[in-house]
Design an enzyme around this catalytic site. Structure first.
Site, PDB file in Angstrom:
ATOM      1  N   HIS A   1       1.943   5.034  -2.742  1.00  0.00           N
ATOM      2  CA  HIS A   1       1.351   4.381  -4.114  1.00  0.00           C
ATOM      3  C   HIS A   1       2.181   5.211  -5.204  1.00  0.00           C
ATOM      4  O   HIS A   1       1.688   4.982  -6.161  1.00  0.00           O
ATOM      5  CB  HIS A   1      -0.101   3.708  -3.899  1.00  0.00           C
ATOM      6  CG  HIS A   1      -0.124   2.562  -4.542  1.00  0.00           C
ATOM      7  ND1 HIS A   1      -0.460   2.542  -5.658  1.00  0.00           N
ATOM      8  CD2 HIS A   1       0.191   1.770  -4.534  1.00  0.00           C
ATOM      9  CE1 HIS A   1      -0.754   0.662  -6.532  1.00  0.00           C
ATOM     10  NE2 HIS A   1      -0.271   0.244  -5.083  1.00  0.00           N
TER      11      HIS A   1
ATOM     12  N   HIS B   1       8.213  -7.108  -0.141  1.00  0.00           N
ATOM     13  CA  HIS B   1       6.525  -6.229  -0.712  1.00  0.00           C
ATOM     14  C   HIS B   1       6.443  -7.787  -1.327  1.00  0.00           C
ATOM     15  O   HIS B   1       6.611  -8.104  -2.010  1.00  0.00           O
ATOM     16  CB  HIS B   1       7.214  -5.249  -2.206  1.00  0.00           C
ATOM     17  CG  HIS B   1       5.676  -5.208  -2.612  1.00  0.00           C
ATOM     18  ND1 HIS B   1       5.399  -5.633  -4.525  1.00  0.00           N
ATOM     19  CD2 HIS B   1       4.897  -3.477  -2.764  1.00  0.00           C
ATOM     20  CE1 HIS B   1       4.540  -5.432  -4.292  1.00  0.00           C
ATOM     21  NE2 HIS B   1       4.124  -4.138  -4.097  1.00  0.00           N
TER      22      HIS B   1
END
Length: 372
Positions: free
Chosen positions: A186, A286
């Protein structure tokens, strides 16, 4: 046929849906969600509406070029997300007008089903391992992604690194050998910390490590890729093919992850995938967003040779009249016109909200802000 208006709808938990209405009654669906900034994106959509009303919605590339290039300022999460949602809706209109799926208009499908991956919590110890075991046992998914990396300092203690490794080990030991596990950093780690963590995680045969560093430092990404045997994935926070160009040309990643609701839309995602294909880089779009974004991504997946696996947060349960169904890790490629979905309007009416979702904030022990 002409565009009549663009309608925007904020839908819980944090999504921005839009509908491009035409004067012949065909309505195109798009999703322009940008977490924490969807109200700003909504304003950008309304600015696009001023240009698009009265235009032929079938001239998609012409409109894309005009919206992207015509106002001097390009790229960025807000403008690109607004453009992406509108572009999805235009493809939906074209598919419905011709009564064919969008993927048929992009060259036709190269696969009959789309591999999906699920999410499993990994930041804290507790019941997540048992939940993971139950999910694996029911056979729904054959791939999962987890984020075991906490809010990090530039260089972390051995104890923090051990906790990350132990959490991943617990999942790997709970999974069968046919189950793939991806780990999302992340963007929370510095290059130095990511290198150390990747080395410790190599033993678990991971499908990929995602965003080991923040976007923008392609050389650091390439350095990490060369330092580990784990495939590196990135791209969710990049916009249009121009921002992906260096990442692909330098082969800094093994997997690219454009987001069809941020990168410029369906065709732009397909163009990025083609660039990556020429460098033997896989595509894993994504999509921790809503069902319209997922439906748009699936249209790209269906016709893209270098597709690997599709992220999803929801299969559209409640939101769609016919939600996607995962069986043995896959969903069938939809054959309906356009995006192949219909919204459950009555359910969505109960989920509308003001759009004021707030991005969570993460802080280090000293009180300073760190990455989400």
């Amino acid at each position: 046929m002409k565009v009549d208006r663009i309608e925007t709808i904020h839908v819980l938990p944090r999504w921005l849906f839009l509908k491009v209405h035409t004067d012949v009654g065909i309505v195109g669906l798009g999703e322009a969600t940008l977490e924490g900034r969807s109200l700003t994106v909504e304003t950008a959509v309304k600015e696009i509406e001023r240009y698009l009303v009265g235009k032929n919605p079938l001239e998609i590339e012409k409109h894309w070029q005009t919206i992207y290039r015509g106002t001097f300022y390009r790229n960025g999460p807000v403008l690109s997300s607004a453009l992406s949602g509108v572009e999805q809706a235009l493809w939906d209109i074209l598919g419905k007008h011709l009564n064919v799926p969008v993927y048929q208009l992009l060259g036709g499908k190269v696969r009959d089903k789309i591999r999906m991956y699920g999410w499993v919590s990994g930041e804290k110890t507790g019941s997540y391992v048992e939940d993971f075991k139950a999910s694996v046992a029911d056979g729904k998914f054959t791939a999962y992604k987890t984020c075991p990396v906490p809010a990090c300092q530039a260089i972390e203690s051995p104890a923090v690194m051990k906790q990350v490794v132990d959490n991943v080990r617990a999942l790997r030991e709970a999974a069968k050998s046919h189950v793939d596990i991806g780990v999302d950093f992340h963007g929370r780690c510095t290059p130095a910390l990511s290198k150390r963590l990747c080395k410790k995680l190599e033993q678990f045969d991971l499908m990929f490590v995602e965003e080991p560093v923040l976007p923008g430092d392609v050389d650091a990404m390439k350095d990490i890729s060369r330092s580990t045997s784990i495939p590196i994935a990135a791209g969710e926070r990049l916009f249009t093919r121009w921002q992906f160009q260096e990442l692909i040309e330098k082969q800094a990643v093994a997997i690219i992850q454009p987001d069809v609701s941020h990168c410029g839309g369906i065709m732009e995602c397909r163009k990025i995938a083609a660039m990556a294909e020429a460098r033997n880089i896989a595509l894993a779009p994504h999509c921790p967003l809503g069902p319209i974004a997922l439906a748009s991504a699936i249209q790209v997946d269906a016709c893209t040779p270098n597709f690997l696996c599709q992220e999803q947060l929801t299969l559209g349960e409640g939101y769609l009249k016919k939600p996607f169904v995962v069986q043995d890790g896959y969903v069938q490629v939809p054959d309906g016109p356009g995006l192949g979905i219909e919204l459950n309007e009555q359910y969505i009416d109960t989920k509308c909200f003001a759009g004021d979702w707030e991005t969570p904030l993460f802080h280090l022990p000293d009180g300073s802000l760190t990455e989400w």
